[in-house]
Scaffold this motif. Sequence first.
Motif, PDB file in Angstrom:
ATOM      1  N   ARG A 228       0.850  -1.188   0.000  1.00  5.74           N
ATOM      2  CA  ARG A 228       0.000   0.000   0.000  1.00  5.74           C
ATOM      3  C   ARG A 228       0.880   1.230   0.000  1.00  5.74           C
ATOM      4  N   THR A 229       0.384   2.315  -0.554  1.00  6.17           N
ATOM      5  CA  THR A 229       1.188   3.525  -0.726  1.00  6.17           C
ATOM      6  C   THR A 229       0.562   4.695   0.032  1.00  6.17           C
ATOM      7  N   VAL A 230       1.446   5.642   0.416  1.00  7.60           N
ATOM      8  CA  VAL A 230       1.037   6.913   1.005  1.00  7.60           C
ATOM      9  C   VAL A 230       1.759   8.003   0.224  1.00  7.60           C
ATOM     10  N   GLY A 231       1.011   8.770  -0.588  1.00  8.20           N
ATOM     11  CA  GLY A 231       1.609   9.786  -1.437  1.00  8.20           C
ATOM     12  C   GLY A 231       1.563  11.170  -0.834  1.00  8.20           C
ATOM     13  N   ASP A 232       1.998  12.157  -1.619  1.00 10.26           N
ATOM     14  CA  ASP A 232       2.039  13.535  -1.158  1.00 10.26           C
ATOM     15  C   ASP A 232       0.656  14.058  -0.798  1.00 10.26           C
TER      16      ASP A 232
ATOM     17  N   LEU B  30       4.635   9.866  10.830  1.00 10.63           N
ATOM     18  CA  LEU B  30       4.057   8.533  10.726  1.00 10.63           C
ATOM     19  C   LEU B  30       2.617   8.676  10.252  1.00 10.63           C
ATOM     20  N   PRO B  31       2.356   8.446   8.965  1.00 11.67           N
ATOM     21  CA  PRO B  31       0.989   8.596   8.457  1.00 11.67           C
ATOM     22  C   PRO B  31       0.008   7.696   9.211  1.00 11.67           C
ATOM     23  N   THR B  32      -1.241   8.108   9.197  1.00 11.75           N
ATOM     24  CA  THR B  32      -2.272   7.347   9.910  1.00 11.75           C
ATOM     25  C   THR B  32      -2.363   5.915   9.402  1.00 11.75           C
TER      26      THR B  32
ATOM     27  N   VAL C  32       4.576   1.874   1.776  1.00 10.26           N
ATOM     28  CA  VAL C  32       5.672   2.690   1.269  1.00 10.26           C
ATOM     29  C   VAL C  32       5.212   4.137   1.214  1.00 10.26           C
ATOM     30  N   VAL C  33       6.002   5.022   1.803  1.00 14.37           N
ATOM     31  CA  VAL C  33       5.681   6.445   1.816  1.00 14.37           C
ATOM     32  C   VAL C  33       6.395   7.088   0.636  1.00 14.37           C
ATOM     33  N   ALA C  34       5.723   7.162  -0.493  1.00 14.55           N
ATOM     34  CA  ALA C  34       6.274   7.738  -1.716  1.00 14.55           C
ATOM     35  C   ALA C  34       5.121   7.961  -2.681  1.00 14.55           C
TER      36      ALA C  34
END
Length: 715
Positions: free
Chosen positions: A382-386, A400-402, A580-582
């Motif tokens: 899973r991804t976390v984008g801008d 640290l994203p939710t 992944v934070v990208a």
Amino acid sequence: MSSENGQGAGAGGVPPEQLALIRESVRKAQAPRAKPRTWRGAALAKERPVARVLVDKGVLHLDRYFDYAVPEELDEQAQPGVRVRVRFGAGRHRVREGRREGGGLVDGFLVERVDESEYSGPLAALAQVVSTEPVLSEELLGLARAVADRYAGSVADVLQLAVPPRNARAEAKPSPDPLPAPPAPAPGPWERYAQGPAFLDALATGASPRAVWNALPGPEWADELARAVAATLASGRGALVVVPDGRTAARVDAALTAVLGTGRHAVLTADAGPEKRYRQWLAVRRGSVRAVVGTRAAMFAPVRDLGLVAIWDDGDSSHSEPHAPQPHAREVLLLRAAHAKCAFLLGSWSCTVEAAQLVDTGWALPLVADREQIRRAAPLVRTVGDADLARDEAARTARLPTLAWQVVRDALQHGPVLVQVPRRGYVPRLSCTQCRAPARCRHCAGPLEAAQDSGPLRCGWCGRDETAWHCPECGGFGLRARIVGARRTAEELGRAFPAVPVRTSGREQVLDTVPKAPAVVVSTPGAEPVAEGGYAAALLLDGWAMLGRPDLRAGEEALRRWIGAAALVRDHGAGGTVVVVAEPTLRPVQALVRWDPVGHAARELAERSELGFPPVSRMAAVSGPPDAVASFLDGAELPGDAEVLGPVPLPVTGPGPARRPGGPPPGEHWERALVRVPPGRGAALASALKKAQAARMARGGVEPVRIRIDPPDIG
């Protein structure tokens, strides 16, 4: 007067022909004997009295053999391949073709013995045979010559990497008798790949298949390597496996022991210590063991009847030798496969552009699993984008994203969680703020860099200024460079999950394994420990810190690091999840989500082909003081189709561990020029640079000029 039946006979009835032979024999017996050949009054060897020696002087203008006389007392000991000591010119090196006068003792290898020397004058004699152990075979010498030519270096420098230092106690101990060939192994986990069993069968029957293997995630890769080695041994041939570090070598060692038993393979790593490592190396050279696993230096291991060379994770920087002539293990094994006509296996969870090129040219075949098998073995990504970060208050305050916090909280109920944080010191490259495409020069496609004095953008390759840049992909004019620190990651996670232990693995202390109990494991890329039963989840933080590096391989390296961490996570069916934070639209992130490193490498290869980037083209870096670099390039007879980019200034470095190996000395201003040639012209480029460097050194050039073929950091 002649007899009736002895017409034409001489005295006593002997025919004239035999009489002439008898008289010639008597004349030779009565003639004075010639004096034996001597050197300063000492008798020389009666047969092959001239020894050709490769002296241990790693300078290009002395990269040839020198003739020495073999004293009679050293005749039996001075055999090809042994270590010797000879007198060689010191200081000014009073050297003439084949003759040394004066000088100190230097080490060398006796290459061969011949009857005559091409030099007509008197020869200096061998001073000492250090050991009667023949450590330099004809095959190893040929490989060293090929590597030296490939990397514009000297054979002596290559042999310093290939032959370990002598240890007398190790030499005195006899090596064990070789064991008989083992039976061919069962395919085991190779059955997960469509062509896996056929690949093992080919090895076991004496064939030499060449494959690029995209390994499925999980711990089975070591067992698969061990079975490939066992299949090769079953055919009566030897096998060599090169891995990035000692931890990886230990895993392959355990797998080989499980498949082959003890006594059939050797482990060559620096961790073993000089005596044990040399004893293992001698066992390989003497033929006591036919299989080797080791780190970078093992690429030269003298395995007899070589049937397979294999390398794991060829994108790891540890495979690149920092000492001259700085060869890469992958390229050395490719040379060995070509020279020995043996099998070749390049394996990794990810895929480099060089590996994709081997498949694209047809030199090697792909060894991959089908998509359904990949989906079953891989974790959920899973991804976390801008956009997600901008709306997430927790991400802005605690990094640290939710989504990541929720995944960690749920996963800690079932096992450990891995958190990958980029190393400090990553420097970002410039990219478009809208589409994130790298900012490149319009002239040579090199990376654009921001000047420290707020001046115009400048190309890191050719040095041209860029005053009117705009993105060719989306037309945007904005640039971004983002650095995110990671010093407090462990402390922040400790506060977020106070009831769970937090472990760290990095430069100060690298963990090998962690138990399956719930814990947060914070690691830098490449230092991730293996969890018993696999990690329940993994967080890949600060993706832009890796994607924004000023390096041609930034995307490839980021994907390799991410997949290396994600492969340690349990599969999707067992609940394994990776966050992944990208930015999710970026090519490396999409390749991670689809678990498609092969497709990513193929697209990178196609793009580099259009732009003339390595490995499609060949490059060399020439660095040194500005005047020395300019003089060197002016005097070098480069191929007519060579393109010189730059020179551009190199960053001024300071003392201490932060200094980059091979960079300028502290406080000195150096420049670097890149020389690029089209495909198929790499050998001509290396030869031209080697000749120019040899001529420069012979003239006594004092300013350093360093040459590196295939530089890893071309921006």
